[in-house]
Scaffold this motif. Structure first.
Motif, short mmCIF file in Angstrom:
data_model
loop_
_atom_site.label_atom_id
_atom_site.label_comp_id
_atom_site.label_asym_id
_atom_site.label_seq_id
_atom_site.Cartn_x
_atom_site.Cartn_y
_atom_site.Cartn_z
N HIS A 1 2.27 14.55 -8.77
CA HIS A 1 3.29 15.60 -8.85
C HIS A 1 3.72 15.82 -10.31
O HIS A 1 3.81 16.95 -10.79
N ASP B 1 0.82 -1.21 0.00
CA ASP B 1 0.00 0.00 0.00
C ASP B 1 0.86 1.26 0.00
O ASP B 1 0.52 2.23 -0.65
N LYS B 2 1.96 1.23 0.76
CA LYS B 2 2.85 2.40 0.81
C LYS B 2 3.45 2.66 -0.57
O LYS B 2 3.56 3.81 -0.99
N ARG B 3 3.83 1.60 -1.24
CA ARG B 3 4.42 1.75 -2.57
C ARG B 3 3.39 2.32 -3.54
O ARG B 3 3.71 3.23 -4.33
N GLU C 1 0.84 4.17 -2.80
CA GLU C 1 0.60 5.56 -2.40
C GLU C 1 1.71 6.46 -2.91
O GLU C 1 1.46 7.56 -3.42
N ARG C 2 2.97 6.01 -2.79
CA ARG C 2 4.10 6.79 -3.30
C ARG C 2 4.00 6.97 -4.81
O ARG C 2 4.28 8.05 -5.33
N LEU C 3 3.61 5.92 -5.50
CA LEU C 3 3.46 6.01 -6.95
C LEU C 3 2.36 7.00 -7.33
O LEU C 3 2.51 7.79 -8.27
N GLU C 4 1.25 6.97 -6.60
CA GLU C 4 0.17 7.90 -6.87
C GLU C 4 0.61 9.34 -6.61
O GLU C 4 0.28 10.25 -7.38
N GLU C 5 1.36 9.56 -5.55
CA GLU C 5 1.87 10.90 -5.26
C GLU C 5 2.82 11.36 -6.36
O GLU C 5 2.77 12.52 -6.79
N THR C 6 3.66 10.47 -6.81
CA THR C 6 4.61 10.80 -7.87
C THR C 6 3.88 11.15 -9.16
O THR C 6 4.20 12.14 -9.82
#
Length: 68
Positions: free
Chosen positions: A14, A2-4, A6-11
């Motif tokens: 951005h 899930d963290k990965r 979420e990071r991909l979605e944030e990237t």
């Protein structure tokens, strides 16, 4: 996992925002380039007319410098 995700979605978010900002910048620069091209063309025509009025056979911009 899930963290990965979420990071991909944030990237992606951005990068999407950055792409939109850059697109706006490029669009503004194109408008400015078009405006400047128009002004340069007008100035070149004005200078050519001025040189023609002075009776020069060779436009000043095309003359060889005196040190040749």
């Amino acid at each position: 996992m899930d963290k990965r995700a979420e990071r991909l979605e944030e990237t992606v978010a951005h990068l999407t925002r950055l792409t939109e900002e850059l697109s706006d910048i490029v669009a503004r620069q194109q408008i400015e380039i078009t405006r400047l091209k128009s002004r340069v063309g007008m100035l070149m025509e004005r200078e050519a007319a001025r040189e023609a009025e002075q009776g020069g056979t060779i436009p000043l911009a095309d003359q060889r410098p005196p040190h040749y």
